[in-house]
Design an enzyme around this catalytic site. Structure first.
Site, short mmCIF file in Angstrom:
data_model
loop_
_atom_site.label_atom_id
_atom_site.label_comp_id
_atom_site.label_asym_id
_atom_site.label_seq_id
_atom_site.Cartn_x
_atom_site.Cartn_y
_atom_site.Cartn_z
N GLY A 33 36.17 -3.56 -39.33
CA GLY A 33 36.35 -3.40 -37.88
C GLY A 33 36.60 -1.96 -37.49
O GLY A 33 36.67 -1.06 -38.34
N SER A 34 36.77 -1.73 -36.20
CA SER A 34 36.87 -0.37 -35.69
C SER A 34 38.13 0.36 -36.17
O SER A 34 38.09 1.55 -36.48
CB SER A 34 36.82 -0.37 -34.16
OG SER A 34 37.84 -1.19 -33.62
N THR A 35 39.25 -0.36 -36.26
CA THR A 35 40.48 0.29 -36.72
C THR A 35 40.40 0.56 -38.22
O THR A 35 40.82 1.62 -38.69
CB THR A 35 41.71 -0.58 -36.40
OG1 THR A 35 41.67 -0.94 -35.01
CG2 THR A 35 43.00 0.19 -36.67
N ASP A 85 44.09 -3.37 -43.08
CA ASP A 85 43.11 -3.96 -42.15
C ASP A 85 43.74 -4.08 -40.77
O ASP A 85 44.96 -4.01 -40.61
CB ASP A 85 42.68 -5.33 -42.65
CG ASP A 85 41.36 -5.80 -42.06
OD1 ASP A 85 40.76 -5.06 -41.26
OD2 ASP A 85 40.92 -6.92 -42.40
N ALA A 87 43.74 -6.25 -36.82
CA ALA A 87 43.94 -7.62 -36.37
C ALA A 87 43.43 -7.76 -34.94
O ALA A 87 43.42 -6.78 -34.19
CB ALA A 87 45.42 -8.00 -36.44
N GLY A 99 38.92 -11.86 -37.56
CA GLY A 99 37.57 -12.40 -37.69
C GLY A 99 36.67 -12.15 -36.51
O GLY A 99 35.57 -12.72 -36.44
N GLU A 107 37.86 -11.05 -45.82
CA GLU A 107 39.16 -10.44 -45.52
C GLU A 107 40.30 -11.27 -46.09
O GLU A 107 41.24 -10.73 -46.69
CB GLU A 107 39.32 -10.29 -44.00
CG GLU A 107 38.43 -9.24 -43.38
CD GLU A 107 38.47 -9.22 -41.86
OE1 GLU A 107 38.01 -8.23 -41.28
OE2 GLU A 107 38.96 -10.21 -41.26
N LYS A 125 47.27 -5.61 -29.23
CA LYS A 125 47.04 -6.74 -30.13
C LYS A 125 48.32 -7.54 -30.39
O LYS A 125 48.27 -8.62 -30.99
CB LYS A 125 46.49 -6.24 -31.47
CG LYS A 125 45.24 -5.38 -31.35
CD LYS A 125 44.09 -6.12 -30.72
CE LYS A 125 42.90 -5.23 -30.46
NZ LYS A 125 42.33 -4.65 -31.66
#
Length: 226
Positions: A33-35, A85, A87, A99, A107, A125
């Protein structure tokens, strides 16, 4: 600060968290993902300080390799000291919905093999109760309609994510308007539906540390009650 600034700030904080523990034998678990991409880009500066990484998606693997970081199969790596990761939602117990990028199964597998799960996210988030973000469920294609009917019985409004095929060759159902009062129990109930690969509730194995980016900087949070 923009959301991109916040993502970069938590990525930098995660680098600070893991850097003292790296050595030439270290293999890290890396999310999607982007983060997570922000973290990968910063991790490139340390590529000579550790052995390599296990990626939770083909996209993350490609990004790691583009920075000269070796990517290993999880079966080779075994137990990982860290999994880093993002969220889509995270609560005070550091239980999460993940997801949104359709990488939830890999993941969850990589997170299960990590001694420490560091979640990096911006303050948008953080939620009191999980379920505003649509909960993804990865399904075997032939079981999609059956799983959707069973999800309705659990109180969800399931919607097939058209045009999306996971790295595992499966499909995604997104559960809207889902009141998730007990994330651990709901995670288990959904996973018990025949044809389900897994769902995006990371509750039985949540994060050990949340690095949460906000206007006042990055907060370092552990699960409530821990």
């Amino acid at each position: 600060m923009t959301q991109d600034d916040l993502k970069d700030a938590v990525a930098a904080a995660a680098i600070t968290e893991i850097a003292p523990h790296l050595d030439r034998h270290t293999i890290l678990g890396i999310g999607t993902g982007s983060t997570a991409n922000c973290f990968i880009d910063r991790l490139a500066q340390l590529r000579h300080d550790f052995k390599g990484a296990v990626a939770s998606s083909e996209a993350s693997a490609a990004r790691l390799r583009s920075h000269g970081i070796e990517v290993f199969e999880l079966n080779y790596a075994g137990t990982l000291p860290f999994y880093i990761d993002g969220a889509d939602e995270v609560n005070a117990h550091l239980q999460m919905i993940k997801g949104g990028g359709a990488a939830l199964t890999r993941e969850k597998i990589v997170a299960a093999c990590a001694e420490r799960f560091i979640c990096i996210a911006d303050s948008s988030k953080r939620v009191e109760r999980l379920g505003t973000f649509p909960l993804p469920v990865e399904v075997i294609p032939m079981a999609r309609s059956y799983v959707a009917r069973e999800l309705v019985k659990l109180g969800a409004d399931p919607v097939y994510r058209e045009g999306v095929v996971t790295d595992n060759g499966n499909q995604i159902i997104d559960c809207y308007d889902f009141n998730i009062a007990d994330p651990v129990a709901m995670e288990a109930r959904i996973n018990a539906i025949v044809g389900t690969v897994t769902n995006g509730l990371f509750a039985a194995r949540g994060a050990d540390l949340l690095l949460l980016g906000g206007e006042q900087g990055v907060e370092r949070l552990t699960p409530v009650g821990s």
